[in-house]
Design an enzyme around this catalytic site. Structure first.
Site, PDB file in Angstrom:
ATOM      1  N   ASP A  67       0.807  -1.591   0.041  1.00 54.96           N
ATOM      2  CA  ASP A  67      -0.204  -0.498  -0.116  1.00 54.96           C
ATOM      3  C   ASP A  67       1.250   0.826  -0.360  1.00 54.96           C
ATOM      4  OD1 ASP A  67       0.870  -1.374   2.383  1.00 54.96           O
ATOM      5  OD2 ASP A  67      -1.164   0.873   3.776  1.00 54.96           O
ATOM      6  N   ASP A 207       4.855   3.786   8.413  1.00 53.89           N
ATOM      7  CA  ASP A 207       4.047   2.852   9.564  1.00 53.89           C
ATOM      8  C   ASP A 207       4.576   2.399  10.486  1.00 53.89           C
ATOM      9  OD1 ASP A 207       2.103   3.470   7.380  1.00 53.89           O
ATOM     10  OD2 ASP A 207       1.226   0.707   7.470  1.00 53.89           O
ATOM     11  N   HIS A 265      -3.371   7.367   7.826  1.00 54.46           N
ATOM     12  CA  HIS A 265      -3.793   6.847   7.024  1.00 54.46           C
ATOM     13  C   HIS A 265      -4.820   5.167   8.255  1.00 54.46           C
ATOM     14  CE1 HIS A 265      -1.438   2.371   7.721  1.00 54.46           C
ATOM     15  NE2 HIS A 265      -1.223   2.527   6.861  1.00 54.46           N
TER      16      HIS A 265
END
Length: 300
Positions: A67, A207, A265
């Site tokens: 992603d 992330d 996110h």
């Protein structure tokens, strides 16, 4: 006055949703654009935001989960079809170069413009024109990095002091360039008669679960762009999967003393982000939840 802009191209997480594109962000300062992550569909989001592909000079890939990177091969091919000739700097973790070369080979793509790939193993500082990118490891389930993007700062002279001291203006430029000046038997040290101009600093988490290094690198930033995949009732799941809650993001912002927090996110399970905002603002009042194409303009 310095002016930079930050555009959220994709505010979603791994699972696509109609209202949220996959992760991608854009920072621009003085005509130099940096793309931070490139999920599927990033080309469409760039067009919606009216950002010319030719303005992208640097691409940063935080990690190699699909992603965050699967939109890159297509974007590079579209740049070629648009007759790009300028070099593109691509920064990311080990394996990024092999990923790109494999995609080129299997799709019969031969880039007509230079692509320089810099793979980062731990830490890196890379200067590109007027931008300084500091890449640092974060806390995810695979090798992953955050990035601090800082604008270059020109030294400024203390004009009132130099005029009082009588140093001719023709010599001021040397002080600005970091050189000491000798005039009429006296040494004018540049550090005594100049000062650093203000910089614009934006930090992107990629992330990550809560990460001490991220807090350190974000200190004093004008904008912290931090993932907030879940809300705090799923805190254990978030941390197990290498992600953060809205409360985690706000805690990082508060500890780092940033000016603004922009959360991104978001898991596709959340259609309404009011809980994210409530949770974050209890810790850090200047917290905001991004939508696709949210734009932040930073002036200094």
């Amino acid at each position: 006055m310095k002016r930079a802009r930050f555009v959220v191209l994709g505010s979603g997480a791994a699972s696509p949703a109609p209202e949220r594109a996959l992760p991608a962000h854009y920072f621009e300062y003085e005509g130099v654009g940096a793309l931070l992550d490139c999920g599927e569909g990033t080309q469409f989001q760039l067009m919606k935001a009216k950002i010319s592909f030719s303005r992208i000079k640097v691409v940063f890939v935080s990690h190699l989960h699909g992603d965050h990177v699967l939109g890159l091969p297509g974007l590079l091919q579209t740049m070629a079809m648009a007759s790009r000739r300028d070099e593109l700097l691509v920064i990311g973790p080990k394996g990024l170069k092999d990923f790109l070369l494999s995609s080129f080979e299997l799709t019969y793509f031969y880039p007509p413009y230079p692509i320089k790939v810099v793979e980062v193993l731990r830490d890196a500082e890379i200067t590109y024109r007027n931008l300084k990118l500091k890449v640092f490891p974060v806390n995810h389930t695979v090798p992953a990095f955050g990035v601090s993007v800082e604008t270059a700062s020109k030294r400024k002279v203390r004009a009132d002091v130099l005029e009082r001291e009588g140093l001719p203006k023709r010599l001021w430029g040397r002080l600005q360039r970091g050189e000491d000046v000798v005039w009429e038997g006296r040494v004018f040290k540049y550090e005594d008669f100049t000062f650093e101009g203000e910089r614009i600093k934006v930090v992107y988490s990629g992330d990550t679960a809560p990460c001490e290094r991220l807090v350190e690198e974000a200190e004093g930033a004008d904008l912290l762009v931090h993932e907030a995949t879940f809300t705090k009732e799923l805190k254990e799941e978030a941390h197990d999967r290498g992600h953060s809650t809205a409360e985690d993001a706000a805690t990082a912002a508060a500890r780092a003393g940033v000016k603004q927090l922009l959360m991104v996110h978001f898991s596709a399970r959340y259609k309404d982000l009011r809980r994210h905002l409530e949770e974050a603002r209890r810790v850090f009042p200047r917290s905001y939840a991004a939508e696709d194409l949210t734009k932040v303009v930073i002036l200094k």
